[in-house]
Scaffold this motif. Structure first.
Motif, PDB file in Angstrom:
ATOM      1  N   VAL A  14       0.847  -1.196   0.000  1.00 23.40           N
ATOM      2  CA  VAL A  14       0.000   0.000   0.000  1.00 23.40           C
ATOM      3  C   VAL A  14       0.883   1.246   0.000  1.00 23.40           C
ATOM      4  N   GLY A  15       0.702   2.092  -1.006  1.00 25.32           N
ATOM      5  CA  GLY A  15       1.472   3.343  -1.080  1.00 25.32           C
ATOM      6  C   GLY A  15       0.603   4.504  -0.622  1.00 25.32           C
TER       7      GLY A  15
ATOM      8  N   PRO B 104      -1.835  -6.431   8.649  1.00 31.41           N
ATOM      9  CA  PRO B 104      -0.571  -6.561   9.391  1.00 31.41           C
ATOM     10  C   PRO B 104       0.621  -6.991   8.552  1.00 31.41           C
ATOM     11  N   GLU B 105       0.393  -7.768   7.484  1.00 29.91           N
ATOM     12  CA  GLU B 105       1.517  -8.293   6.685  1.00 29.91           C
ATOM     13  C   GLU B 105       1.888  -7.394   5.519  1.00 29.91           C
ATOM     14  N   VAL B 106       1.231  -6.248   5.393  1.00 27.62           N
ATOM     15  CA  VAL B 106       1.405  -5.433   4.190  1.00 27.62           C
ATOM     16  C   VAL B 106       2.824  -4.851   4.099  1.00 27.62           C
ATOM     17  N   LEU B 107       3.302  -4.655   2.865  1.00 26.17           N
ATOM     18  CA  LEU B 107       4.555  -3.936   2.644  1.00 26.17           C
ATOM     19  C   LEU B 107       4.181  -2.478   2.397  1.00 26.17           C
ATOM     20  N   LEU B 108       4.723  -1.618   3.247  1.00 26.07           N
ATOM     21  CA  LEU B 108       4.218  -0.246   3.345  1.00 26.07           C
ATOM     22  C   LEU B 108       5.363   0.757   3.231  1.00 26.07           C
TER      23      LEU B 108
ATOM     24  N   ARG C 145      10.182  10.438   6.462  1.00 25.13           N
ATOM     25  CA  ARG C 145      10.299   8.990   6.237  1.00 25.13           C
ATOM     26  C   ARG C 145      10.554   8.242   7.548  1.00 25.13           C
ATOM     27  N   GLU C 146      11.366   8.845   8.430  1.00 26.62           N
ATOM     28  CA  GLU C 146      11.622   8.218   9.727  1.00 26.62           C
ATOM     29  C   GLU C 146      10.314   8.125  10.530  1.00 26.62           C
ATOM     30  N   LYS C 147       9.521   9.188  10.462  1.00 26.02           N
ATOM     31  CA  LYS C 147       8.233   9.166  11.185  1.00 26.02           C
ATOM     32  C   LYS C 147       7.339   8.074  10.631  1.00 26.02           C
ATOM     33  N   GLY C 148       7.370   7.890   9.316  1.00 22.35           N
ATOM     34  CA  GLY C 148       6.588   6.821   8.684  1.00 22.35           C
ATOM     35  C   GLY C 148       7.064   5.449   9.149  1.00 22.35           C
ATOM     36  N   LEU C 149       8.383   5.257   9.171  1.00 18.94           N
ATOM     37  CA  LEU C 149       8.931   3.952   9.590  1.00 18.94           C
ATOM     38  C   LEU C 149       8.535   3.630  11.023  1.00 18.94           C
ATOM     39  N   LYS C 150       8.492   4.659  11.863  1.00 14.78           N
ATOM     40  CA  LYS C 150       8.140   4.421  13.268  1.00 14.78           C
ATOM     41  C   LYS C 150       6.650   4.173  13.450  1.00 14.78           C
ATOM     42  N   ALA C 151       5.861   4.434  12.405  1.00 18.44           N
ATOM     43  CA  ALA C 151       4.405   4.223  12.489  1.00 18.44           C
ATOM     44  C   ALA C 151       3.977   2.984  11.692  1.00 18.44           C
ATOM     45  N   GLY C 152       4.926   2.106  11.390  1.00 16.00           N
ATOM     46  CA  GLY C 152       4.538   0.845  10.741  1.00 16.00           C
ATOM     47  C   GLY C 152       5.017   0.666   9.315  1.00 16.00           C
ATOM     48  N   ALA C 153       5.594   1.699   8.702  1.00 18.49           N
ATOM     49  CA  ALA C 153       6.093   1.538   7.327  1.00 18.49           C
ATOM     50  C   ALA C 153       7.360   0.672   7.349  1.00 18.49           C
ATOM     51  N   ASN C 154       7.579  -0.111   6.263  1.00 22.46           N
ATOM     52  CA  ASN C 154       8.740  -1.009   6.256  1.00 22.46           C
ATOM     53  C   ASN C 154       9.408  -1.122   4.880  1.00 22.46           C
ATOM     54  N   VAL C 155       9.173  -0.136   4.022  1.00 20.29           N
ATOM     55  CA  VAL C 155       9.777  -0.130   2.687  1.00 20.29           C
ATOM     56  C   VAL C 155      10.280   1.282   2.398  1.00 20.29           C
ATOM     57  N   VAL C 156      11.436   1.383   1.706  1.00 14.11           N
ATOM     58  CA  VAL C 156      11.872   2.687   1.183  1.00 14.11           C
ATOM     59  C   VAL C 156      12.187   2.505  -0.293  1.00 14.11           C
ATOM     60  N   MET C 157      12.085   3.577  -1.059  1.00  9.46           N
ATOM     61  CA  MET C 157      12.292   3.471  -2.501  1.00  9.46           C
ATOM     62  C   MET C 157      13.349   4.454  -2.991  1.00  9.46           C
TER      63      MET C 157
ATOM     64  N   PHE D  99      16.262   0.953  12.752  1.00 10.06           N
ATOM     65  CA  PHE D  99      15.880  -0.152  11.873  1.00 10.06           C
ATOM     66  C   PHE D  99      17.101  -0.648  11.106  1.00 10.06           C
ATOM     67  N   VAL D 100      16.936  -1.769  10.381  1.00  8.04           N
ATOM     68  CA  VAL D 100      18.051  -2.248   9.535  1.00  8.04           C
ATOM     69  C   VAL D 100      17.570  -2.456   8.106  1.00  8.04           C
ATOM     70  N   LEU D 101      18.463  -2.136   7.170  1.00 11.36           N
ATOM     71  CA  LEU D 101      18.155  -2.330   5.761  1.00 11.36           C
ATOM     72  C   LEU D 101      18.267  -3.819   5.448  1.00 11.36           C
ATOM     73  N   GLU D 102      17.242  -4.385   4.833  1.00 12.74           N
ATOM     74  CA  GLU D 102      17.232  -5.823   4.523  1.00 12.74           C
ATOM     75  C   GLU D 102      17.309  -5.955   3.004  1.00 12.74           C
ATOM     76  N   MET D 103      18.422  -6.558   2.531  1.00  8.51           N
ATOM     77  CA  MET D 103      18.658  -6.536   1.092  1.00  8.51           C
ATOM     78  C   MET D 103      18.082  -7.736   0.326  1.00  8.51           C
ATOM     79  N   SER D 104      17.168  -8.480   0.920  1.00  2.99           N
ATOM     80  CA  SER D 104      16.552  -9.581   0.151  1.00  2.99           C
ATOM     81  C   SER D 104      15.421  -9.023  -0.720  1.00  2.99           C
ATOM     82  N   ARG D 105      14.792  -9.895  -1.533  1.00  3.53           N
ATOM     83  CA  ARG D 105      13.718  -9.441  -2.416  1.00  3.53           C
ATOM     84  C   ARG D 105      12.540  -8.845  -1.655  1.00  3.53           C
ATOM     85  N   GLY D 106      12.295  -9.377  -0.445  1.00  2.00           N
ATOM     86  CA  GLY D 106      11.218  -8.829   0.384  1.00  2.00           C
ATOM     87  C   GLY D 106       9.847  -9.013  -0.222  1.00  2.00           C
ATOM     88  N   ASP D 107       9.515 -10.272  -0.555  1.00  2.00           N
ATOM     89  CA  ASP D 107       8.157 -10.535  -1.041  1.00  2.00           C
ATOM     90  C   ASP D 107       7.191 -10.502   0.130  1.00  2.00           C
ATOM     91  N   ASN D 108       5.933 -10.223  -0.170  1.00  2.42           N
ATOM     92  CA  ASN D 108       4.908 -10.323   0.862  1.00  2.42           C
ATOM     93  C   ASN D 108       4.829 -11.788   1.285  1.00  2.42           C
TER      94      ASN D 108
END
Ligand code: SAM
Length: 348
Positions: A226-227, A262-266, A280-292, A333-342
């Motif tokens: 969800v964007g 709960p499982e969404v990539l956000l 972006r930091e505020k977003g990550l602290k509120a449940g976001a888990n993707v950066v572009m 947080f930590v950057l996770e370099m895998s594909r990161g599929d749902n």
């Protein structure tokens, strides 16, 4: 309010009246509590990992005229460009070198890129970088076109629904159809893509009832991604003089979506980082888990001007990767370099 937030946390659902009550009645403390519950949910499902997606903005030609968008076809001031196949592949090459495992190809609806051309691009990327995911974000197409891209190897598709209120949608999208956009999202799901829907926050005339429509629509569609980003005016559009969306409301929407799905990539979007240096930091602290992070050649970044004030237009891809990584670490947080599929998705 606390009981409503607890219910949302435990049941991952609220009805229309409850969502409206939440949006209308939260105090500052309630918002902090909502954010803490969204964070807890994200930690339960994804831990402190943040998934990067390398964004390649490959064309800013567009046949549509979305009234908020700086690359709308009628904007005569837009400096148009298209990347060649070689330029796209060299952006992927750089992304691959930096460890990215997802490339997002985004552009306006550009008729120059026929289905044959898109298929060729997907196949070339998959051929050279077989362990990477290809995400498309190129607008509304027929079922057959989406199927061809999927069969060529595309894995994910981002198509924000923009707003789930028909009247508002039609005001913002002259000549486009509310029903067709929804048809596209259903087709993409049926075909087997990991699908990203989403909406803008702070559009002129947007009300809490409209946000409730968005949240209920997302709960029903159950997209894998969800964007959500603030609307930001662009000087050459009909909405040039309107006010922008706020960080506060955007963060509330991110937190509610994390709790509904709960499982969404956000993603913590670039637009959120544009309206607040720590957005972006505020977003990550509120449940976001993707950066572009942006992988587009620096010469074209300013030209992909959806809104004014876009950040990071001068950074080389490598600089961008380092900057994002540092920010993510500092935010805990930590950057996770895998594909990161749902987690709920398997390719058919
Ligand atoms: N053409 C494709 C589509 O329609 O999905 C992808 C490109 S479109 C430019 C990507 C997203 O940019 C849109 O879904 C919209 O939400 C966002 N966007 C466009 N103009 C914006 C603005 N002024 N402020 C914030 N976001 C904007």
């Amino acid at each position: 309010m606390k009981e409503l937030i607890d219910k949302l946390y435990k049941q991952n659902n609220l009805n229309r009246e409850e969502l409206l009550k939440l949006l209308e009645g939260m105090s500052k403390e309630d918002v902090d509590y909502l954010i803490s519950k969204a964070h807890e949910t994200r930690m339960k499902h994804y831990g402190n990992k943040v998934y990067p997606r390398g964004l390649i903005e490959f064309t800013n030609y567009c046949k549509n005229n979305c009234v908020y968008c700086g690359i709308r076809g009628l904007n005569k001031n837009a400096d148009r460009y298209r990347l060649s196949l070689e330029e796209i592949l060299s952006a992927c090459e750089e992304g691959n070198r930096l460890g990215y495992k997802t490339f997002v190809l985004q552009g306006g609806e550009d008729t120059f890129f026929t289905d044959d051309k898109i298929v060729e691009i997907i196949k070339e990327i998959k051929n050279r970088f077989p362990d990477t995911a290809v995400t498309l974000s190129i607008g509304e197409k027929s079922y057959e076109s989406y199927k061809r891209y999927y069969d060529a190897g595309a894995d994910r598709y981002l198509l924000r629904h923009e707003t789930a209120t028909k009247e508002l949608y039609e005001k913002l999208h002259p000549g486009m159809s509310f029903e067709n956009r929804r048809r596209c999202l259903r087709d993409l799901k049926d075909i087997g893509y990991q699908v990203g829907a989403g909406f803008m926050v702070g559009l002129p005339g947007q009300s809490n009832e409209d946000y409730v429509n968005d949240l209920l629509f997302l709960k029903e569609l159950e997209p894998e991604m969800v964007g959500i980003g603030p609307f930001i005016p662009q000087k050459d559009t009909p909405l040039a003089n309107e006010s922008r969306g706020t960080v506060e409301t955007t963060v509330i929407m991110l937190a509610i979506v994390r709790l509904l799905l709960p499982e969404v990539l956000l993603p913590a979007t670039t637009a959120l980082g544009t309206i607040d240096p720590l957005g972006r930091e505020k977003g990550l602290k509120a449940g976001a888990n993707v950066v572009m992070p942006n992988l587009s050649p620096t010469e074209v970044r300013k030209k992909y001007a959806l809104y004014d004030g876009k950040i990071c237009t001068g950074d080389e891809a490598a600089e961008c990767r380092m900057c994002i990584e540092g920010r993510i670490k500092r935010a805990g947080f930590v950057l996770e370099m895998s594909r990161g599929d749902n987690k709920l998705w398997r390719r058919r």
